[in-house]
Design an enzyme around this catalytic site. Structure first.
Site, short mmCIF file in Angstrom:
data_model
loop_
_atom_site.label_atom_id
_atom_site.label_comp_id
_atom_site.label_asym_id
_atom_site.label_seq_id
_atom_site.Cartn_x
_atom_site.Cartn_y
_atom_site.Cartn_z
N SER A 90 44.00 31.93 34.13
CA SER A 90 42.79 31.34 33.56
C SER A 90 43.10 29.93 33.07
O SER A 90 43.54 29.09 33.86
CB SER A 90 42.22 32.24 32.46
N ASP A 125 36.02 37.65 40.82
CA ASP A 125 36.09 37.04 39.50
C ASP A 125 34.72 36.45 39.15
O ASP A 125 34.20 35.57 39.84
CB ASP A 125 37.14 35.93 39.53
N HIS A 135 38.39 38.93 36.89
CA HIS A 135 39.16 37.88 36.24
C HIS A 135 40.46 38.39 35.63
O HIS A 135 41.49 37.70 35.70
CB HIS A 135 38.31 37.20 35.17
#
Length: 245
Positions: free
Chosen positions: A113, A188, A220
């Site tokens: 991320s 995601d 994600h």
């Protein structure tokens, strides 16, 4: 560590013998809303496993990470790249100064991320420091990410176009000279797979070799235990190929 007192963790292999040189893998998040350096059961389980494969694993919370007051959090206003990366470099060098077993000629970085963004940024902007990177679900262009998050720090693309240009990875694609593995779940719904697809496309257009691992049916945070476990193994193999003599 360092002049700014950055919170940091150093994890060594359980069987490490002093005076034995170790390649380094940095494992930060490094961005707003999440501090990795904190006491918590199991907080560094994966990092310790990676260290046990023969690496010194370093985790540093720098500019933008919460828990040390507004001045630290607001340090990323208008720029989610420069201070964030500078703190990782400064923290790494401070730790190595007091732990000479860390080989700064063999440094990798991995993250997910915002941490994935930071990992890719590191090899693109500072190949003199970082020699290989694994970037998982990275934001590659902040104009593509959630407005509620991004505009808090960068303003709108219309009002602050220079901030978005300064922090995007896409114009940096031609700078890549180090091994880079990109990983992204195709399901995601937080950082859309379009981020990594665009960066991979820009790297290909610039003639820069890289690895890209798309994960079918993965969101994600890769909740599937078998996927998370095998991704960690792939990271260890990637860094073993590129950081060990």
């Amino acid at each position: 560590v360092g002049e700014r007192g950055l919170p940091a963790v150093l994890l060594l292999p359980r069987d490490h013998r002093p005076s034995t040189s170790l390649p380094v893998v940095m494992s930060p998040y490094g961005g707003p809303h999440h501090a990795r350096v904190r006491h918590g059961a199991g907080g560094f389980t994966g990092d310790q496993w990676l260290a046990d494969q023969g690496f010194a694993v370093v985790v540093i919370d720098g500019a933008g990470t919460p828990g040390r007051g507004p001045a630290v959090e607001f340090a990323v206003a208008g720029d989610l790249a420069t201070r964030v990366l500078d703190d990782q470099v400064a923290g790494l060098r401070a730790i190595a100064a007091s732990h000479p077993d860390l080989d700064l000629g063999r440094v990798g970085i991995t993250g997910w991320s915002f941490g994935g963004y930071l990992a890719a940024l590191a090899v693109l902007d500072r190949p003199d420091v970082f020699h290989a990177a694994v970037a998982g679900a990275p934001v590659t262009d902040w104009a593509l990410y959630d407005t509620a998050y991004t505009e808090r720090y960068l303003g709108t693309p219309a009002s602050s176009p220079e901030a978005y240009a300064r922090t995007s990875l896409l114009p940096r694609a031609s700078h890549l000279t180090r091994p880079l593995m990109l990983i992204h779940g195709l399901s995601d719904d937080n950082v859309l797979a379009a981020h990594t697809l665009q960066l991979s496309g820009a790297l290909l257009a610039a003639g820069r070799p890289h690895e890209f691992l798309p994960l079918a049916g993965v969101t994600h945070m890769t909740p599937q235990v078998d996927v998370a476990e095998n991704l960690l193994r792939l990271e260890a193999q990637f860094f073993a190929r590129h950081l060990r003599p």
